[in-house]
Motif scaffolding. Structure first.
Motif, PDB file in Angstrom:
ATOM      1  N   LEU A  56      -5.196   4.929  -4.810  1.00 14.27           N
ATOM      2  CA  LEU A  56      -4.962   5.207  -3.390  1.00 14.27           C
ATOM      3  C   LEU A  56      -4.559   6.661  -3.204  1.00 14.27           C
ATOM      4  O   LEU A  56      -3.677   7.143  -3.905  1.00 14.27           O
ATOM      5  CB  LEU A  56      -3.828   4.308  -2.854  1.00 14.27           C
ATOM      6  CG  LEU A  56      -4.025   2.804  -2.945  1.00 14.27           C
ATOM      7  CD1 LEU A  56      -2.819   2.097  -2.354  1.00 14.27           C
ATOM      8  CD2 LEU A  56      -5.282   2.379  -2.227  1.00 14.27           C
ATOM      9  N   ALA A  80       0.275   4.232   5.785  1.00 17.25           N
ATOM     10  CA  ALA A  80       0.510   2.784   5.846  1.00 17.25           C
ATOM     11  C   ALA A  80       1.922   2.488   6.301  1.00 17.25           C
ATOM     12  O   ALA A  80       2.191   1.437   6.879  1.00 17.25           O
ATOM     13  CB  ALA A  80       0.243   2.156   4.484  1.00 17.25           C
ATOM     14  N   HIS A 121      -2.669   9.812  -1.590  1.00 19.95           N
ATOM     15  CA  HIS A 121      -1.278   9.857  -1.155  1.00 19.95           C
ATOM     16  C   HIS A 121      -1.145   9.734   0.361  1.00 19.95           C
ATOM     17  O   HIS A 121      -0.236   9.066   0.854  1.00 19.95           O
ATOM     18  CB  HIS A 121      -0.617  11.148  -1.645  1.00 19.95           C
ATOM     19  CG  HIS A 121       0.876  11.063  -1.629  1.00 19.95           C
ATOM     20  ND1 HIS A 121       1.617  11.437  -0.538  1.00 19.95           N
ATOM     21  CD2 HIS A 121       1.752  10.598  -2.545  1.00 19.95           C
ATOM     22  CE1 HIS A 121       2.893  11.220  -0.794  1.00 19.95           C
ATOM     23  NE2 HIS A 121       3.008  10.714  -1.999  1.00 19.95           N
ATOM     24  N   ILE A 139       0.839  -1.207   0.000  1.00 20.39           N
ATOM     25  CA  ILE A 139       0.000   0.000   0.000  1.00 20.39           C
ATOM     26  C   ILE A 139       0.873   1.256   0.000  1.00 20.39           C
ATOM     27  O   ILE A 139       0.583   2.228  -0.688  1.00 20.39           O
ATOM     28  CB  ILE A 139      -0.945   0.000   1.223  1.00 20.39           C
ATOM     29  CG1 ILE A 139      -1.943  -1.156   1.103  1.00 20.39           C
ATOM     30  CG2 ILE A 139      -1.693   1.327   1.337  1.00 20.39           C
ATOM     31  CD1 ILE A 139      -2.762  -1.415   2.358  1.00 20.39           C
ATOM     32  N   GLY A 141       3.270   2.635  -3.543  1.00 19.67           N
ATOM     33  CA  GLY A 141       2.875   3.515  -4.651  1.00 19.67           C
ATOM     34  C   GLY A 141       3.654   4.814  -4.706  1.00 19.67           C
ATOM     35  O   GLY A 141       4.020   5.276  -5.782  1.00 19.67           O
ATOM     36  N   LYS A 142       3.984   5.366  -3.502  1.00 21.54           N
ATOM     37  CA  LYS A 142       4.650   6.660  -3.510  1.00 21.54           C
ATOM     38  C   LYS A 142       6.137   6.561  -3.860  1.00 21.54           C
ATOM     39  O   LYS A 142       6.775   7.562  -4.144  1.00 21.54           O
ATOM     40  CB  LYS A 142       4.454   7.370  -2.169  1.00 21.54           C
ATOM     41  CG  LYS A 142       5.032   6.649  -0.978  1.00 21.54           C
ATOM     42  CD  LYS A 142       4.689   7.434   0.290  1.00 21.54           C
ATOM     43  CE  LYS A 142       5.055   6.762   1.589  1.00 21.54           C
ATOM     44  NZ  LYS A 142       6.032   5.712   1.614  1.00 21.54           N
ATOM     45  N   MET A 197      -1.051   6.165   1.510  1.00 21.13           N
ATOM     46  CA  MET A 197       0.250   5.503   1.343  1.00 21.13           C
ATOM     47  C   MET A 197       1.200   5.924   2.456  1.00 21.13           C
ATOM     48  O   MET A 197       1.952   5.114   2.980  1.00 21.13           O
ATOM     49  CB  MET A 197       0.860   5.891  -0.006  1.00 21.13           C
ATOM     50  CG  MET A 197       0.034   5.531  -1.199  1.00 21.13           C
ATOM     51  SD  MET A 197       0.962   5.966  -2.679  1.00 21.13           S
ATOM     52  CE  MET A 197      -0.327   6.176  -3.868  1.00 21.13           C
ATOM     53  N   GLU A 198       1.159   7.211   2.810  1.00 24.21           N
ATOM     54  CA  GLU A 198       2.030   7.706   3.880  1.00 24.21           C
ATOM     55  C   GLU A 198       1.679   7.043   5.209  1.00 24.21           C
ATOM     56  O   GLU A 198       2.545   6.628   5.957  1.00 24.21           O
ATOM     57  CB  GLU A 198       1.868   9.231   4.036  1.00 24.21           C
ATOM     58  CG  GLU A 198       2.401  10.047   2.879  1.00 24.21           C
ATOM     59  CD  GLU A 198       3.921  10.175   2.911  1.00 24.21           C
ATOM     60  OE1 GLU A 198       4.530   9.755   3.905  1.00 24.21           O
ATOM     61  OE2 GLU A 198       4.475  10.690   1.919  1.00 24.21           O
ATOM     62  N   GLY A 234      -1.456   1.938  -6.232  1.00 25.17           N
ATOM     63  CA  GLY A 234      -0.783   3.222  -6.059  1.00 25.17           C
ATOM     64  C   GLY A 234      -0.406   3.835  -7.395  1.00 25.17           C
ATOM     65  O   GLY A 234      -0.540   5.040  -7.602  1.00 25.17           O
ATOM     66  N   GLY A 235       0.042   2.995  -8.316  1.00 20.94           N
ATOM     67  CA  GLY A 235       0.504   3.473  -9.623  1.00 20.94           C
ATOM     68  C   GLY A 235      -0.615   4.090 -10.443  1.00 20.94           C
ATOM     69  O   GLY A 235      -0.408   5.100 -11.127  1.00 20.94           O
ATOM     70  N   LEU A 291       7.250   4.440  -6.319  1.00 18.10           N
ATOM     71  CA  LEU A 291       7.386   3.721  -7.596  1.00 18.10           C
ATOM     72  C   LEU A 291       8.453   4.332  -8.506  1.00 18.10           C
ATOM     73  O   LEU A 291       9.173   3.608  -9.187  1.00 18.10           O
ATOM     74  CB  LEU A 291       6.039   3.691  -8.326  1.00 18.10           C
ATOM     75  CG  LEU A 291       5.083   2.572  -7.913  1.00 18.10           C
ATOM     76  CD1 LEU A 291       3.848   2.599  -8.796  1.00 18.10           C
ATOM     77  CD2 LEU A 291       5.767   1.216  -8.009  1.00 18.10           C
TER      78      LEU A 291
END
Lengths: 161, 275
Positions: B57, B65, B59, A116, A119-120, B62-63, B52-53, A122
């Motif tokens: 999701l 998590a 941002h 999860i 993604g940031k 993601m932070e 994410g890509g 990538l």
């Protein structure tokens, strides 16, 4: 001692235990030896307690010394001490209980969190992807050859071969 | 209390991803004698990366998590440590050759880090990738010390993925090749098979045993004991020897390199601009 951190910690450990107990059931069922979520709970509870004990040791040492080891070193040590047969009275129970929980089903929820948050990052991954693949293969080569060389030297010098 | 319930979406998603991944289960693929397998842990990473890509999701999710990786990985450390206590006796009885060859695991750093820096001009990701063969314990170490979303974390996660997908395949080929060279005694080859990963050990061991079938029992015993030792000392060896050594080597090698400034690789674009 920071209460918010502890609530977050315990919340996360309980959620991960819950997810693992179900993932573990699916994976053990597929392997033909099903373990119900209920049967996995004592083992997961033991791991959770070891984790919390390790964290407590870490924070106590943090209070008295500016130099400290990472928390996982203490968690590992606490777990080892509690599971040496003959030394720890609960060793056999603990080994038996945690054997019901597979290593891989426990990894899956952890890597789900990692996925999860992935993604940031990538872009960084894309940029370094190819070199990481090649370097990783070199690490596999390095550990094998390194061990083989040392084994060869010692086996020869001690006259085994 | 409410702030602790606010991020329920992350946990619900982690739960759903885990369920899907476990339902798909381990898938094995084989092309003739070469085999590789995909496991649920890889699926959840890939699902997450895809979500994410394609920007499904948010941002901040993601932070948020990311701290949960560090907490949950602590529990994994406890599970890994479970293999130590019951095996301490076997370790004490292992004998000098088996114990000393454990230091061969530092070969990861000696071989791979100079290439990562000298050839690929990698940043701190090189340290994360090179201090070990990037198995579960290494993820725990990096998550605890640097966080998995750091440069080091990207290195160890990359290594983890490569090892999981290609590890057995690669070891099968590498060890067959090394065995055919006839440089090492089969016992040494057997001991070297114990890298701390059961699947990688099986692949390497199969390659050695197929070349020396008459010594199967002895080679297997060496490999299994060595693998056991690696799983016992792995965490502490990586944490107290391999990782500090990599950090030191990284500092020394990047200090006077024209491709680095203050320990950070100079981006290609900036180099071209200076020409």
């Amino acid at each position: 001692m920071n209460t918010a951190i502890w609530i977050k910690r315990i919340k996360c450990l309980i959620i991960v235990s819950a997810i693992t107990s179900i993932g573990n059931m699916i994976s053990t069922t597929k392997a033909g030896n099903p373990v119900s979520p209920l049967a996995a709970i004592p083992g997961l509870f033991f791991l959770l307690v070891c984790t919390i004990l390790g964290c407590i040791v870490y924070e106590l040492i943090n209070k008295v010394s500016p130099k400290n080891l990472p928390a996982i070193a203490y968690i590992s040590l606490v777990t080892i001490l509690l599971t040496i047969p003959g030394f720890s009275p609960i060793a056999e129970w603990a080994i038996d209980a945690t054997n019901k929980v597979g290593l891989l089903p426990l990894c899956t929820p952890i890597l789900a969190y990692a996925g999860i948050s992935l993604g940031k990052d990538l872009d960084t991954f894309k940029k370094q992807g190819v070199s990481i693949v090649i370097i990783a293969l070199f690490t596999f080569t390095g550990t094998y050859i390194g061990s083989a060389i040392i084994a060869e030297i010692i086996l020869r010098s001690t006259g085994v071969i | 209390m409410n702030e602790h319930l606010k991020d329920w979406r992350i946990h619900a998603l982690a739960f759903v991803l885990t369920l899907i991944a476990e339902f798909i289960g381990t898938q094995k693929f084989a092309f003739g004698p070469l085999a590789f397998s995909l496991i649920p842990m890889l699926y959840v990473l890939i699902f997450g990366a895809i979500l994410g890509g394609i920007k499904v999701l948010p941002h901040d999710m993601m932070e948020e998590a990311s701290p949960y990786i560090g907490i949950s990985v602590m529990m994994l450390t406890a599970k890994i440590a479970m293999s130590v206590g019951p095996n301490l006796e076997a370790v004490i009885n292992a004998g000098p050759a088996l114990i000393f060859q454990e230091f061969g695991n530092l070969g990861t750093a000696f071989l791979a880090l100079p290439i990562a820096i000298g050839v690929f001009h990698m940043g701190r990701a090189a340290v994360g990738c090179c201090f070990s063969i990037s198995r579960e314990g290494s993820l725990a170490i990096i998550a605890d010390k640097y966080g998995l979303d750091s440069e080091e974390g990207i290195g160890v996660m990359g290594g983890y993925i490569v090892g999981t997908v290609l590890g057995t395949l690669f070891y099968g080929i590498l060890v067959s090749f090394l065995t055919s060279l006839n440089v090492f005694h089969p016992y040494s080859l057997g001991m070297a098979c114990g890298t701390g990963s059961a699947s990688m050990m099986s692949a390497s061991l199969a390659a050695v045993v197929s070349a020396y079938p008459d010594m199967e029992a002895q080679i297997t015993a060496y490999a299994a004991t060595s693998n056991l030792l690696s799983s016992v000392d792995g965490l502490y060896m990586s944490l107290f020897i391999a990782l500090p050594f990599c950090n030191w080597l990284y500092k020394v090698m990047t200090k006077n390199s024209r491709h680095y400034k203050d320990g950070v690789p100079i981006p290609k674009a900036a180099k071209n601009a200076n020409k």
